[in-house]
Design an enzyme around this catalytic site. Structure first.
Site, PDB file in Angstrom:
ATOM      1  CD1 TRP A   1      -2.715   1.573   0.576  1.00 53.95           C
ATOM      2  CD2 TRP A   1      -2.011   1.776   2.683  1.00 53.95           C
ATOM      3  NE1 TRP A   1      -3.448   2.561   1.169  1.00 53.95           N
ATOM      4  CE2 TRP A   1      -3.047   2.701   2.473  1.00 53.95           C
ATOM      5  CE3 TRP A   1      -1.422   1.730   3.952  1.00 53.95           C
ATOM      6  CZ2 TRP A   1      -3.499   3.571   3.462  1.00 53.95           C
ATOM      7  CZ3 TRP A   1      -1.875   2.595   4.931  1.00 53.95           C
ATOM      8  CH2 TRP A   1      -2.903   3.506   4.678  1.00 53.95           C
TER       9      TRP A   1
ATOM     10  CE  LYS B   1      -9.676  -1.014   3.328  1.00 56.16           C
ATOM     11  NZ  LYS B   1      -8.707  -0.143   4.038  1.00 56.16           N
TER      12      LYS B   1
ATOM     13  CG  ASP C   1      -1.544  -2.691   7.742  1.00 56.72           C
ATOM     14  OD1 ASP C   1      -1.287  -1.815   6.900  1.00 56.72           O
ATOM     15  OD2 ASP C   1      -2.652  -2.736   8.335  1.00 56.72           O
TER      16      ASP C   1
END
Lengths: 452, 422
Positions: B154, B271, B235
């Protein structure tokens, strides 16, 4: 890349192990190495050592620590005058009616989603916040010279602004008033600025040390950043008069000092939103540049929702737009985009004239209650004949009173009377009620007459 | 009032005299910053007028009608909390309840580590905020350390550790030829890094590639990281969202815990609970013992205080309301599985369509990869063609957000991809 075998914590590998390891690597496949490597580092010290073993416990935050201590106290007469959160006459936190209304509206709107906001937050919120602080007719807004970004309350706005300054401004020193909100210094140093102070409060008069202020700002290097409390100075409650603000403005502009306003109490100080924004508007009116951190924590009671805005007033529209693009680069690696809930409530209220009016009325009621508490405390001390001049209680403005009590007296009041406040003698007037004023007055009286 | 107006009139006159010195802006030399590569895609999509346009850019879930979704369990939680509680400041470490429930998801419902209070944990501003807080903490307490970041990752990971002033290196991860994991090179990089380096690992559903190590591969990764005394920072932005089962998606973390690592974890509810804009997440650091956990937590709070003082309450309340109510939690798990299943279904459909079109290329990576994203293997030029000719929006690295694919647009998307790759 050659592996290094000097490590701070686990110096486990002997030279024989290292040679064997190197051999195995050359000869074996990855999975073979994984099996054999276990045998070669049996004493990696793994299970015991954390890389963070050396971390020591940080001291309690001095302000938030007061509430922690208060909560532990079993006394029925205990009083929490520590953190600056508004309380009703009944000592309860308050959610404004207009806020509840706005929340219901948002809840009932089934079309609302929880998507990511843009990096700069809700556009409508940003526009309305700028209008609120600069005035609807502000030339800076009309000329598109303001960029406003949604941030996490006052703290977040200060931090984002400070990080921008540390990266893009030629002067890396910020001057903060003495005293100031306890969190200010760290916000700026962690952002990469260095912090100096300017004289502000005069303990002998419990008012402004205006001469000292002018001298200190006057001798600051040209271009330095200066933190200014827009109104209701925290912790002293001592604000410059309008004439003094004008002098400050002239001095600062003549030395090209950059103003960074912290506006945490607009409307809460005098009860009037425009009046409390006068200092800022004075600076904007002269066409110069400034930073403004706005918080809705107190004046809309949105504390925990973390709603605020950072505005940068620039000399030109294209500059404002470039500044905004760089602010986004500060925000993205900090929290990506701001939280939606609180800012939605604010935008709902600010854009509806009826709700806006309702808000101003509720806001004035909070400010008025505080002003009334000031009067009551002052009267109570006078009635007791408490030695000293206590007029600063009614002269100071906003949520806090800087009593002038020293830390020994404060400690005494906590011990004997279960009064909780910060050790600098700051009390939150919002934590008082008509019922509790007598108890506080008794405590102050006792502290002043029995401890010096 | 009249006095004030008169005064400000006088003020205006004075500015002409005093104004000369500050005529130019302090910010003239500020350069316009480049647009964010990911969020800029949505901006461009919104500006596009075409009826056929498809947004497979940003990673936010869409239902089969292409609409954003607010989970039913979230709506119910909001109904319960509105009008009930006050909006007081949370403690600096955030909502204790929310953090407790969140740790259970990552470490296990009955984790001994939780019982022994060995985990320092604070509420954070979603995944970004958790990573940033950890990066600042790493800088402060291990100032000589560096972070190893996978290639690719990311994009914001690089920004976060850079702004925290932690030197960064990269490690091999994605294997373009196989569109899978470059496992041997990854292990090499782990072994070659100086002892005690920090490694950023995606716990599941790697962003942007969708390529995750297998369980066996995770065990080996754990083993080598342990051998080098490295610090593993996970993460985890997609727990539950990858396979549909949060327990399964936490497998990598559980392996590392079994192996005795003292890990750190950034968790996000953006999410898997659809709470994107609420910015709810958690940073945790596993410590040797309770005393150290207390110390570490206090220091994390010291970093949060000058950044935002305390985290936002609303999203945290939603999370704790849902997770502490067994029925709501069950409902949440069901809804998460629905989202994950829809995405898995779209992967199958996209691959199927491309194969039906007779594409000469292999598209099995579409169903091999997992989570919200598919690393299509498209080149930037092919991506540009998709945008310019077909109004299909994705990031230029060829990352497709499967959440943006629907039964309504999957054929169109397949056709377009086929056109630019045949």
């Amino acid at each position: 890349m050659r592996p290094e075998f000097t490590s701070p914590s686990s110096s486990s590998s002997s030279s024989a192990d290292r040679r064997l390891n190197a051999l195995v690597r050359h000869l074996a496949t990855a999975s073979m190495v994984s099996q054999t490597a276990v045998a070669f580092s049996p004493t990696s010290g793994f299970h015991g050592d954390s890389v963070f073993s050396h971390v020591v416990r940080a001291p309690e935050d001095p302000i938030l620590g007061v509430t922690v201590a208060y909560n532990k106290d079993p006394s029925p007469v205990k009083l929490n005058l520590g953190v600056g959160a508004y309380r009703t006459e009944e000592g309860k936190p308050l959610v404004l009616n207009v806020v509840r209304k706005a929340e219901q509206m948002l809840l009932n709107d089934k079309s609302r989603v929880k998507e990511y906001l843009p990096i700069v937050g809700i556009a409508e919120f940003n526009k309305l916040s700028a209008k609120l602080i600069f005035g609807a007719d502000s030339p800076a807004i009309r000329e598109n010279r303001v960029t406003t970004v949604q941030c996490l309350s006052g703290t977040g706005s200060l931090r984002v602004g400070a990080e921008f300054l540390a990266r893009h401004y030629h002067q890396k020193t910020i001057y903060i008033p003495q005293p100031t909100w306890g969190n200010h210094p760290k916000v700026f140093t962690l952002a990469g600025l260095s912090v100096k102070t300017y004289r502000y409060y005069d303990p002998t008069t419990r008012g402004m040390n205006f001469q000292g202020l002018l001298e200190d700002l006057g001798s600051a290097p040209s271009g330095s950043i200066v933190l200014l409390h827009a109104c209701a100075h925290n912790p002293t409650g001592v604000d410059p008069t309008l004439q003094q603000w004008e002098q400050i403005r002239q001095l600062m502009r003549s030395k090209a000092l950059l103003p960074f306003f912290d506006s945490a109490y607009q409307g809460f100080a005098s009860g009037n939103l425009d009046e409390d924004a006068q200092s800022i508007r004075m600076f904007v009116a002269d066409g110069g540049e400034c930073f403004v951190a706005q918080s809705y924590a107190k004046n809309m009671g949105l504390y925990g929702e973390r709603v605020g805005a950072l505005s940068v007033v620039c000399r030109a529209a294209d500059v404002a737009s470039k500044v905004e693009s760089q602010l986004k680069l500060v925000i993205r690696p900090m929290f990506s985009n701001p939280p939606i809930h609180g800012a939605s409530i604010v935008a709902t209220i600010l854009k509806d004239s009826n709700m806006f009016n309702e808000w101003t009325i509720e806001l004035k009621a909070m400010a008025d209650r505080i002003i009334s508490m000031r009067k009551q405390l002052f009267d109570a001390l006078r009635a007791r004949g408490t030695p000293g001049d206590w007029s600063h209680i009614i002269k100071q403005i906003g949520m806090f009173t800087f009593t002038g009590l020293n830390s020994k007296q404060v400690e005494f009041m906590t011990r004997e009377y279960h009064i909780y406040m910060t050790s600098d003698g700051r009390i939150s007037m919002a934590g008082l009620s008509s019922k509790t004023v007598p108890h506080l007055a008794d405590a102050i009286h006792a502290a002043v007459t029995r401890m010096s | 009032m009249a006095i004030r107006r008169a005064m400000s009139g006088r003020i205006m006159d004075r500015t002409a005299v005093v104004g000369a010195r500050y005529m130019s802006s302090w910010w003239r030399s500020v350069q316009p910053a480049p647009k964010d590569p990911i969020l800029g895609v949505t901006e461009a999509f919104l500006a596009d007028q075409s009826a056929d346009k498809v947004n497979v850019g940003v990673g936010a879930y869409r239902d089969d009608n292409g609409k954003p979704v607010v989970l039913e369990c979230v709506r119910e939680a909001e109904r319960r909390i509105a009008g009930n509680l006050n909006m007081e400041y949370l403690p600096m470490g955030g909502s204790v309840k929310m953090v407790e429930e969140t740790l259970k998801l990552a470490y296990g419902e009955n984790s001994e580590l939780i019982k022994e209070k060995r985990i320092a944990a604070v509420q954070a501003l979603s995944g970004t905020g958790a990573c940033r807080l950890f990066a600042d903490f790493q800088k402060r307490f291990c100032p000589d350390s560096q972070i190893y970041i996978p290639v690719p990752t990311w994009a914001n990971h690089h920004n976060i550790w850079r702004d925290a002033q932690v030197p960064q290196k990269t490690y091999h991860y994605y294997h373009p030829e196989s569109k899978g994991l470059d496992f041997a090179a990854m292990i090499d990089d782990i072994k070659n890094a100086p002892n005690g380096s920090f490694f950023l690992l995606h716990a599941c559903a790697h962003n942007p590639t969708g390529v995750d190590p297998s369980e066996e591969q995770w065990r080996e990764i754990s083993h080598h990281i342990k051998a080098k005394g490295h610090f593993a920072f996970f993460d985890m932005a997609y727990q539950g969202f990858a396979s549909g089962d949060p327990e399964k998606d936490a497998k990598a973390i559980r392996i590392f815990l079994e192996d005795g690592h003292h890990i750190g974890i950034a968790q996000s509810y953006a999410k898997n609970m659809g709470l994107y804009g609420q910015r709810v997440g958690c940073l945790s650091v596993l410590c040797e013992d309770e005393k150290q956990a207390v110390a570490v937590k206090s220091q994390l709070q010291q970093l949060a205080r000058p950044m935002y003082s305390n985290p936002p309450v609303h999203g945290a309340l939603i999370v704790s309301t849902i997770l502490s109510d067994p029925d709501l939690k069950k409902q949440w798990l069901k809804e998460v599985k629905v989202m994950a299943d829809r995405i898995i279904g779209m992967r199958t459909a996209l691959r199927g369509n491309l194969e039906k079109l007779g594409s000469p290329l292999s598209w099995q990576h579409i169903t091999n990869q997992i989570g919200m994203f598919c690393y299509s293997g498209l080149t930037p030029e092919q991506v540009d063609r998709l945008t310019n000719e077909f109004h299909i929006y994705m990031t230029r690295n060829g990352r497709i957000s499967m959440a943006g694919v629907t039964t309504g647009n999957v054929e169109y998307l397949a056709n377009a991809i086929h056109e630019v790759t045949k």
